[in-house]
Structure formats: structure tokens, C-alpha cells
Design a protein around this motif. Structure first.
Motif, PDB file in Angstrom:
ATOM      1  N   PRO A 281       0.940  -1.374  -0.104  1.00 47.18           N
ATOM      2  CA  PRO A 281       0.001   0.114  -0.074  1.00 47.18           C
ATOM      3  C   PRO A 281       0.709   1.303  -0.166  1.00 47.18           C
ATOM      4  CG  PRO A 281      -0.934  -1.666   1.605  1.00 47.18           C
ATOM      5  CD  PRO A 281       0.554  -2.095   1.275  1.00 47.18           C
ATOM      6  N   ASP A 455      -2.201 -10.137   8.788  1.00 46.55           N
ATOM      7  CA  ASP A 455      -2.969  -9.047   9.084  1.00 46.55           C
ATOM      8  C   ASP A 455      -3.503  -8.752  10.536  1.00 46.55           C
ATOM      9  OD1 ASP A 455      -4.780  -7.183   9.111  1.00 46.55           O
ATOM     10  OD2 ASP A 455      -6.543  -8.173   7.785  1.00 46.55           O
ATOM     11  N   ASP A 518      -6.604  -9.281  -1.073  1.00 47.72           N
ATOM     12  CA  ASP A 518      -5.600  -8.529  -1.901  1.00 47.72           C
ATOM     13  C   ASP A 518      -5.240  -9.586  -2.957  1.00 47.72           C
ATOM     14  OD1 ASP A 518      -3.338  -7.650  -2.729  1.00 47.72           O
ATOM     15  OD2 ASP A 518      -1.844  -7.836  -0.745  1.00 47.72           O
ATOM     16  N   ALA A 521      -1.330 -10.661  -3.726  1.00 47.49           N
ATOM     17  CA  ALA A 521      -0.558 -11.167  -2.473  1.00 47.49           C
ATOM     18  C   ALA A 521      -0.306 -12.579  -3.171  1.00 47.49           C
ATOM     19  CB  ALA A 521      -1.509 -11.351  -1.358  1.00 47.49           C
TER      20      ALA A 521
END
Length: 719
Positions: A281, A455, A518, A521
């Protein structure tokens, strides 16, 4: 266009000889059959798609299958509507058979007769791979050039004496070479019909291991990379979308915009494309690292390895016992229990996901150790959970990747603990006042930290989901109770709702908190990396983390590495973790005219004497021009008035781009091409640099010069 009334050929007057019916009559009949089949298939696909979309809404597997069906039908319909007759790339005539027409996709008529063979199938391979040295069983081959849906040129190649049957136009490669000088636009032009044998061999190579495609400017490296992605998705069962699909990583956003039409034009819309900065990000706003020494230190694999002790610093079990109060008395968490619970997560479990594992392990240990048989296990577990969860959160805290990496750059003692090999001067150089002032050199470290940590919201989300589900189940229990109470049917049908499975099924999944996936990912089955010579060792880890199969196509040119590339590809890739490496070289420059390459070659050889400078296949007819920088507007004005296509001014940040003229820094021109390239005072790019800086400037100048497909202009002196 009705092909029965209008010819599919629209050849200019200077190609009038190619209009001879003896040369085009067979094609005209075949194109008419293709047009009829296209009309029929488009109508049928549109009807099937409408019917599929009108199907009632479903859930679970049925909904997934419906959506996949809609996607497949939509993609096929878009492809057929996008191209029409120009789905056909060309034809080949086998030595012992009838002509075979090759297309972007396969196509049959209403009776099942094959009109086009898909370019990715084995049947089409001779069309691309045949050479005069190895005809692959062909007598002749014809390639078409399409303009606005009609053939504006074609050229024939004959491989055997039998091919000289009066149905070929013997201009061999002249039309192909002329096509290379066609005007460029803001998007990469379609070149599928002109893929050459050396390129096709690389495109069709197997997906096992790592294939390095090494070649100088204009050799078609990017073309090969993108066509290889489409080929592998279609032909290799280990790479298909259900196995992870393909990720294409390019050097810049302008590059991605430039090649955006290529894969859809090859029938593949599911390939993910990105830059390295897109993988995290923080990448969108991260500027280049200004300090070369800091960039060097952060690019080292060892610095990525420093993240492991940085995380482990937060994973030490408490050594002091902890007393928890319950309605039945205090329960002690011993240091041994802490140590056993901290060892409970499986190896490789992300740090943040392990917190819940540790909590459950501690609860199991404490409940199992209770010797009070009168205390129900589940009640004891509930009584312990809240306070124990708080204690676990303090002992094994949820961590943010940005905080872990930022602490390295703001707490010298922490950095020395995690990277003890750094000198005091190096530790000092890496420190900064703002821990979150991210640069591109930080991105691999942020990515590695995020993967190691997982996460931090996952645990919180899971607990919120459990709480939400409990509320939903309680609400449905009340609803079921009301329905059962009101049921006066003879069979008491509503009583069936008391079943636990049915009550769970009534819970609305839309009410449960979820996270957006994502999509970058991974894992991906295959990764294509363009301009790979620029990647640092740390950046390579970002890609390998997304490609556990180690199936990659690595595209680059050692001579275009801005920071130098003294190793071999095998040595470089082995150092970052790739060992099954094959090398394929491209040495023919299809883009850059001889005149431009003659000026560009001394520039790169002065810095890199062993540079792999490719051989141009054509002359452009226009010499390299030199002019004062003050003539920039006049140079552009004359050229734009006399030519179509696109231009680019390189190295002048004050120049404002127009519709047909781009303005780019030298380092962002890689992978692009323009009809006209104007270098704005390139002597100032050197800026007296020596060593690695001199290499960087020479590479920038060489790369920028070789973007030109027709004309190169070098401006000297200030504006």
C-alpha cells in the motif's frame, strides 16, 4: 461489412499486383466463411449470455459456476466483436495438405469444419516457427497486415520449390520489414501476426523453472513476455487460472498503460499486471531513495533477514507467573505454561494469527490442569477468556508492519540488535526522524514484514465475526421460537427449524465482517518480470514470496541496468534463491533503425564494453540530427506537421506533454517506443558522475536513444 459483396482486401495502389485473383481468391472464400461463422457465433453467444444472466440468483457453488459461465461467455463475445475478420493472422500450406489458417482464437463453421486454429495450439506452431533452415513441413506461409478490418498488405514466404505454384507474392520479408516502421500510438501495437521464429521458441518454452529472456533494445523482449503469459495460461495445465494464474510485473505505470491492450488482444483478460510499488500500500506515494548508501544497505538480502529477529523480539514468553481470578478461585499461569503456549503455533504461522492460537492453547492448559471436578470445563473456560485474552495481547502483541520497519529506522539500539553486522556509521546512516517517510527502498522490507506478521485485523475481525454470528443465532432462535409457537399445522412443520444446522443456515453471512482480498498477494502459478535487470536482491524477495512454484519468465538486458550488472544472470538469480535457470537470447533489433543504433552503441560501450548490442534489421532512412536546445519547439513542429505517430521529449522536466508528444524522465522510458525521440541536452545527464553514476547516466542515454523507431534528435546546450 458483408464479405460476399465487399473484398476483404484493401490494398493500396502500389501493391496492385497483389490484387491478382490468382493470389487472393482462396483467401476471399475463406474469409467469407469466417465472416458467416462469426455472425452466427456472435448471435448465439449473445443469446446464451442473456439466458445465463437471467438465471435466478443462487448461492455457494451454483453461484460461482454461474458467474464463471457469464465471465467465459462475455470474454469470448468481446473477443469476436473486437476483431472480426482480423482474427485471422495468416495461413500456412503444409507440404502434404490443404492450407491451414491461424487465428487469435479457434473457430469452426456450423458443420464443425475448422476455419481457424488457435495460435497457442501445437497445430499452429509451424506458422511461427518455420524458417528456411527448418521449414517445419511447410511449403509456404502468408501473413496478413490488417487496417480497419481489411487486409492492407500481406507477404508470402516459400520454403520449398513446390511452393512456387503461382499463388504466392514473392516479396519475402520486404513487407514485414516495412511494417516495422509503421507509426506508433500510445499503446503497444499488435504484433502477433509477425512473431518471428526465435521469439516463438521462447514463447512456447515450458513453464518449469526460471527462463531468462536476455536481449538488447528492440529485440521484442516485452512482446515475448506478454505473449508467453497468454500462451502458458492456455497451453500449460500447471499455470491455468485455477492453479493461480499469471502475474506480469512491469517497470513503471507508463509501461503498464502502454501494454494494456496486448493481453486482451490475445484473448486473456485475467492476467494481473502491476509494478513492484503496487505490491504494498505504501508504494503509490514512495519516492526513490535519495541516499545511494541507504539504498544499497536496504537492498541487501541480509536486511530482509533482519525482520525475523525484529519480530521475534516481541515473541518472548513471560517469565513471571500470572494469577487470574475466577468465581471458583485464582488460577495461576506459570512460566512453563506460557512457554508451552508460545510454542503452540505451527512453524510459519504469521505472528498476528498466532495470538489466537496461543490464547486457545493457554485455555486448554489451564482447563486441563484444573482439579476441581465440580467446575464445568466450559464455564471455567469462559470465566478465564477475557482476562487471559488481555494478558496474551500484552505478552504477544498484534503488530503493524509499518511500526516494525519504522522502529528500525528510529531506534538505533533496536536496529543494532536485529542487524548486528552493521557498522555504527551504517546504523547512523539508516536513522531518520520520521519513521514512516517511506521510500522505494523500504518497500521490500514492508512487504516482508507484512507477510511475516499477517493481518493485525484478522484476529479482531474473527472475534467480531464470532460475536456477530452469536447475535444472529440468538436472533434466529427467537424467530424460530415464535414460528414454532404459532405453528398449528397437523405435522408441526415449523418444529424442524429447531435443528442446529437449520438455525445456522438462517444466519445472514452478509452481516459478518469480512476483508477485501489482496489480489496481488498470490500465490501465482507463474510470474513474468520485465526489465528485471533493475531489481535489487530485496525486491526479488517480493516476487518469490508470490511464486512458490519458482516458475518465472525473467526478461531484461544486463546492459540496461542503471546500477550496473557485472554478474551473469545465473549468478544473480542463484543469489536471490532461484537455481533452475535457463537462458534464451534475442539478438535481432526489430525496432530501432541502423542509423540510431550506430549512434547509441558507442554511448553504452564507453561504460560497458561487453554490452549485448543487438543488430538492427532495417535502415530508417533518416540520420540522427543534432540541434540547439532552443530549437525544440521548431523540431517538434516540423516533425508533427510531416508525420503521424507519436514523439517523446526525454530529459526536459519543463516541457509540457501534448496529445502526441510525451514528456518523460530518462529512467521512465524503458519498455516504451516512439516514432520520434528528442533527447534534451543529454550531456547534462552525466553531471560529471563517475563510477556507478557514470554507468547510470550512460544507460539512461542509451535506453532513451533506442526508443526511437524512425527519428532521433539530440538537442545540445541550454534552452
Amino acid at each position: 461489412m458483408n464479405p460476399l459483396a465487399t473484398s476483404a482486401f484493401d490494398l493500396p495502389d502500389h501493391l496492385a499486383a497483389k490484387r491478382d485473383p490468382a493470389l487472393v481468391e482462396l483467401d476471399e472464400r475463406h474469409f467469407a466463411a469466417i465472416a458467416a461463422s462469426l455472425d452466427q457465433q456472435v448471435a448465439e453467444l449473445a443469446d446464451r449470455l442473456d439466458a445465463r444472466r437471467r438465471e435466478p440468483g443462487r448461492s455457494g457453488t451454483a453461484a460461482l459456476e454461474r458467474d464463471q459461465g457469464v465471465h467465459r461467455l462475455s470474454a469470448r463475445l468481446r473477443m469476436l466483436r473486437r476483431f472480426g475478420l482480423d482474427l485471422c493472422l495468416g495461413r500456412m500450406v503444409p507440404a502434404d495438405g490443404e492450407p491451414v489458417y491461424v487465428g487469435r482464437v479457434g473457430l469452426t463453421d456450423a458443420d464443425g469444419a475448422r476455419l481457424l486454429v488457435d495460435w497457442r495450439t501445437p497445430a499452429a506452431e509451424p506458422f511461427f516457427g518455420a524458417t528456411h533452415a527448418d521449414p517445419r513441413g511447410l511449403r509456404s506461409r502468408r501473413r496478413y497486415r490488417w487496417t480497419a478490418g481489411r487486409v492492407s498488405d500481406y507477404w508470402d514466404e516459400v520454403f520449398t520449390p513446390e511452393g512456387l505454384d503461382g499463388r504466392v507474392a514473392l516479396d519475402d520479408q520486404s513487407a514485414f520489414v516495412a511494417s516495422l516502421a509503421a507509426h506508433r500510438s500510445g499503446r503497444m501495437r499488435d504484433v502477433l501476426g509477425t512473431i518471428q521464429a526465435d521469439q516463438d521458441a521462447i514463447i512456447r518454452a515450458g513453464s518449469h523453472g526460471t527462463l531468462v529472456v536476455d536481449g538488447g533494445p528492440g529485440t521484442g523482449k516485452t512482446v515475448v513476455a506478454l505473449h508467453r503469459a497468454a500462451y502458458l495460461l492456455h497451453a500449460d495445465p500447471r499455470v491455468g487460472h485455477r492453479r493461480g494464474g499469471v502475474l506480469v510485473v512491469g517497470p513503471s505505470r507508463p509501461y503498464l498503460a502502454y501494454v494494456a491492450d496486448v493481453l486482451p488482444g490475445l484473448g486473456e483478460e485475467g492476467v494481473r499486471t502491476c509494478t513492484l510499488a503496487d505490491l504494498v500500500p505504501e508504494g503509490a506515494a514512495a519516492p526513490p531513495e535519495a541516499d545511494p548508501e541507504v539504498a544499497r544497505l536496504k537492498s541487501d538480502l541480509a536486511m530482509v533477514g533482519a525482520l525475523e529477529p525484529a519480530v521475534r523480539f516481541h515473541e518472548n514468553p513471560p517469565t513471571a507467573p500470572l494469577a487470574l481470578t475466577t468465581p471458583w478461585g485464582d488460577v495461576e499461569v506459570t512460566s512453563a505454561a506460557w512457554a508451552e503456549a508460545f510454542a503452540a503455533p505451527d512453524p510459519g504461522t504469521p505472528h498476528n494469527e498466532a495470538q489466537d492460537v496461543i490464547l486457545e492453547a493457554l485455555l486448554d492448559l489451564l482447563v486441563d490442569a484444573s482439579d476441581d471436578e465440580e467446575v464445568p470445563a466450559e464455564q471455567l473456560r469462559r470465566a478465564l477468556r477475557r482476562d487471559l485474552a488481555r494478558a496474551v495481547a500484552r505478552a504477544w502483541p498484534l503488530l503493524e508492519a509499518t511500526d516494525v520497519v519504522g522502529d528500525l529506522w528510529t531506534v538505533p539500539a533496536y536496529l543494532r540488535l536485529c542487524a548486528p553486522w552493521l557498522t555504527r556509521d551504517e546504523v547512523r546512516a539508516l536513522q531518520r526522524s520520521d519513521p514512516h517517510a517511506w521510500t522505494r527502498a523500504d518497500l521490500p522490507l514492508l512487504d516482508a514484514a507484512r507477510r511475516r506478521l499477517g493481518d493485525p485485523e484478522a484476529s479482531r475481525r474473527r472475534r467480531r465475526a464470532e460475536a456477530t454470528a452469536a447475535v444472529e443465532r440468538a436472533r434466529m432462535a427467537d424467530v424460530v421460537a415464535d414460528l414454532v409457537a404459532a405453528d398449528d399445522s397437523e405435522l408441526l412443520v415449523m418444529s424442524m427449524l429447531r435443528g442446529e444446522d437449520l438455525r445456522r443456515a438462517l444466519v445472514d453471512p452478509g452481516a459478518l465482517p469480512t476483508a477485501d482480498p489482496d489480489v496481488l498477494a498470490g500465490p501465482f502459478a507463474h510470474v513474468v518480470v520485465d526489465e528485471a535487470q533493475e531489481l535489487t536482491d530485496a525486491e526479488w524477495q517480493m516476487l518469490l514470496a508470490r511464486c512458490p512454484s519458482r516458475s518465472l519468465t525473467v526478461v531484461g538486458d544486463r546492459a540496461q541496468a542503471r546500477h550496473g550488472f557485472t554478474e551473469s544472470w545465473a549468478e544473480r538469480l542463484e543469489r536471490v534463491g532461484l537455481r533452475d535457470v535457463r537462458l534464451a537470447s534475442l539478438s535481432i533489433n526489430y525496432r530501432t533503425p541502423e542509423e540510431v543504433m550506430a549512434a547509441a552503441e558507442p554511448v553504452i560501450r564507453a561504460a560497458l564494453p561487453d554490452a549485448n548490442v543487438p543488430t538492427s534489421v532495417r535502415r530508417g532512412g533518416a540520420p540522427v540530427l543534432h540541434a540547439p536546445a532552443s530549437e525544440l519547439d521548431a523540431v517538434l513542429g516540423r516533425w508533427l506537421a510531416e508525420h503521424g505517430g507519436t514523439a517523446c521529449v526525454v530529459g526536459d522536466p519543463t516541457f509540457v506533454a501534448t496529445e502526441r508528444v510525451r514528456s518523460l524522465a530518462p529512467e521512465t522510458t524503458k519498455g516504451l517506443e516512439f516514432d520520434l525521440v528528442v533527447l534534451a541536452d543529454p550531456a547534462t545527464w552525466d553531471d560529471g558522475a563517475a563510477g556507478e553514476g557514470a554507468i547510470e547516466r550512460a544507460v539512461d542515454r542509451y535506453v532513451a536513444m533506442t526508443r526511437a523507431t524512425q527519428q532521433l534528435v539530440v538537442l545540445d546546450g541550454g534552452r
